[in-house]
Write a protein that holds these residues in place. Sequence first.
Motif, PDB file in Angstrom:
ATOM      1  N   ILE A  76       0.840  -1.207   0.000  1.00  0.00           N
ATOM      2  CA  ILE A  76       0.000   0.000   0.000  1.00  0.00           C
ATOM      3  C   ILE A  76       0.870   1.249   0.000  1.00  0.00           C
ATOM      4  O   ILE A  76       0.634   2.190  -0.771  1.00  0.00           O
ATOM      5  N   GLU A  77       1.880   1.254   0.848  1.00  0.00           N
ATOM      6  CA  GLU A  77       2.783   2.405   0.941  1.00  0.00           C
ATOM      7  C   GLU A  77       3.453   2.671  -0.403  1.00  0.00           C
ATOM      8  O   GLU A  77       3.512   3.808  -0.870  1.00  0.00           O
ATOM      9  N   LYS A  78       3.935   1.613  -1.053  1.00  0.00           N
ATOM     10  CA  LYS A  78       4.586   1.774  -2.349  1.00  0.00           C
ATOM     11  C   LYS A  78       3.593   2.249  -3.413  1.00  0.00           C
ATOM     12  O   LYS A  78       3.951   3.041  -4.286  1.00  0.00           O
ATOM     13  N   SER A  79       2.346   1.778  -3.336  1.00  0.00           N
ATOM     14  CA  SER A  79       1.353   2.226  -4.322  1.00  0.00           C
ATOM     15  C   SER A  79       1.050   3.714  -4.140  1.00  0.00           C
ATOM     16  O   SER A  79       0.848   4.430  -5.134  1.00  0.00           O
ATOM     17  N   ILE A  80       1.058   4.175  -2.910  1.00  0.00           N
ATOM     18  CA  ILE A  80       0.829   5.606  -2.651  1.00  0.00           C
ATOM     19  C   ILE A  80       1.961   6.442  -3.234  1.00  0.00           C
ATOM     20  O   ILE A  80       1.721   7.434  -3.933  1.00  0.00           O
ATOM     21  N   TYR A  81       3.197   6.031  -2.982  1.00  0.00           N
ATOM     22  CA  TYR A  81       4.326   6.765  -3.554  1.00  0.00           C
ATOM     23  C   TYR A  81       4.314   6.694  -5.078  1.00  0.00           C
ATOM     24  O   TYR A  81       4.648   7.669  -5.754  1.00  0.00           O
ATOM     25  N   GLY A  82       3.923   5.548  -5.625  1.00  0.00           N
ATOM     26  CA  GLY A  82       3.812   5.422  -7.079  1.00  0.00           C
ATOM     27  C   GLY A  82       2.768   6.383  -7.636  1.00  0.00           C
ATOM     28  O   GLY A  82       2.996   7.052  -8.652  1.00  0.00           O
ATOM     29  N   TYR A  83       1.625   6.457  -6.974  1.00  0.00           N
ATOM     30  CA  TYR A  83       0.561   7.373  -7.393  1.00  0.00           C
ATOM     31  C   TYR A  83       1.029   8.832  -7.310  1.00  0.00           C
ATOM     32  O   TYR A  83       0.818   9.620  -8.240  1.00  0.00           O
ATOM     33  N   ILE A  84       1.669   9.174  -6.204  1.00  0.00           N
ATOM     34  CA  ILE A  84       2.158  10.543  -6.010  1.00  0.00           C
ATOM     35  C   ILE A  84       3.168  10.895  -7.102  1.00  0.00           C
ATOM     36  O   ILE A  84       3.182  12.010  -7.643  1.00  0.00           O
ATOM     37  N   TRP A  85       4.021   9.925  -7.463  1.00  0.00           N
ATOM     38  CA  TRP A  85       5.011  10.156  -8.516  1.00  0.00           C
ATOM     39  C   TRP A  85       4.340  10.387  -9.864  1.00  0.00           C
ATOM     40  O   TRP A  85       4.719  11.304 -10.604  1.00  0.00           O
ATOM     41  N   ILE A  86       3.363   9.558 -10.208  1.00  0.00           N
ATOM     42  CA  ILE A  86       2.650   9.729 -11.479  1.00  0.00           C
ATOM     43  C   ILE A  86       2.005  11.107 -11.525  1.00  0.00           C
ATOM     44  O   ILE A  86       2.114  11.834 -12.520  1.00  0.00           O
ATOM     45  N   LYS A  87       1.350  11.478 -10.444  1.00  0.00           N
ATOM     46  CA  LYS A  87       0.715  12.796 -10.369  1.00  0.00           C
ATOM     47  C   LYS A  87       1.766  13.901 -10.504  1.00  0.00           C
ATOM     48  O   LYS A  87       1.574  14.864 -11.231  1.00  0.00           O
ATOM     49  N   TRP A  88       2.891  13.739  -9.836  1.00  0.00           N
ATOM     50  CA  TRP A  88       3.964  14.729  -9.915  1.00  0.00           C
ATOM     51  C   TRP A  88       4.475  14.841 -11.353  1.00  0.00           C
ATOM     52  O   TRP A  88       4.675  15.948 -11.862  1.00  0.00           O
ATOM     53  N   MET A  89       4.692  13.704 -11.997  1.00  0.00           N
ATOM     54  CA  MET A  89       5.208  13.714 -13.370  1.00  0.00           C
ATOM     55  C   MET A  89       4.233  14.395 -14.333  1.00  0.00           C
ATOM     56  O   MET A  89       4.653  15.068 -15.277  1.00  0.00           O
ATOM     57  N   LEU A  90       2.931  14.235 -14.085  1.00  0.00           N
ATOM     58  CA  LEU A  90       1.925  14.864 -14.948  1.00  0.00           C
ATOM     59  C   LEU A  90       1.825  16.368 -14.711  1.00  0.00           C
ATOM     60  O   LEU A  90       1.468  17.119 -15.631  1.00  0.00           O
ATOM     61  N   ASP A  91       2.137  16.795 -13.495  1.00  0.00           N
ATOM     62  CA  ASP A  91       1.979  18.200 -13.127  1.00  0.00           C
ATOM     63  C   ASP A  91       3.261  19.018 -13.181  1.00  0.00           C
ATOM     64  O   ASP A  91       3.232  20.226 -12.955  1.00  0.00           O
ATOM     65  N   ASN A  92       4.391  18.380 -13.424  1.00  0.00           N
ATOM     66  CA  ASN A  92       5.683  19.071 -13.368  1.00  0.00           C
ATOM     67  C   ASN A  92       6.519  18.733 -14.596  1.00  0.00           C
ATOM     68  O   ASN A  92       6.223  17.799 -15.328  1.00  0.00           O
ATOM     69  N   ASN A  93       7.588  19.475 -14.761  1.00  0.00           N
ATOM     70  CA  ASN A  93       8.520  19.254 -15.854  1.00  0.00           C
ATOM     71  C   ASN A  93       9.858  18.822 -15.261  1.00  0.00           C
ATOM     72  O   ASN A  93      10.586  19.641 -14.697  1.00  0.00           O
TER      73      ASN A  93
END
Length: 136
Positions: A76-93
């Motif tokens: 679960i913890e890894k899935s949360i960090y994975g989700y946060i990373w995907i969101k970060w990659m979509l919102d940042n350069n």
Amino acid sequence: MNIQDKTIAKGFILSGLMNLTVLIFSRFFSNSTIPEYDPVVMSNFGLLMIVIWGLAYISIAYDYEKVKWLVAVFAIEKSIYGYIWIKWMLDNNVSEVYEKDIMAGLFYSIYGINDLIFCVFFLLVFIKTTNITKVP
């Protein structure tokens, strides 16, 4: 301990060591670029907690079957960090991060991939230890 158990134990150790690489990318928490681009999740405190999670993974490498629900928490913890990373990659350069600091750019480029891979690993270990695929 059979070969498969030894391989799983190595997976826990590898996961922990991967988390400990945050010490390199952050230059032992002196790299200000990583927290600058995600001050909530990747603050120096957040980076320290990544190290602590890594130590937790290593600590159960040879006893993971005794703490199967903790393995589920790891997934679960890894899935949360994975989700946060995907969101970060979509919102940042990420190229902006590379321009400021190569180590921070590398960190942001790979941390989520690492987390998603180990999310799958922990999930598979949890399934193995709970035998949920076996029909009574």
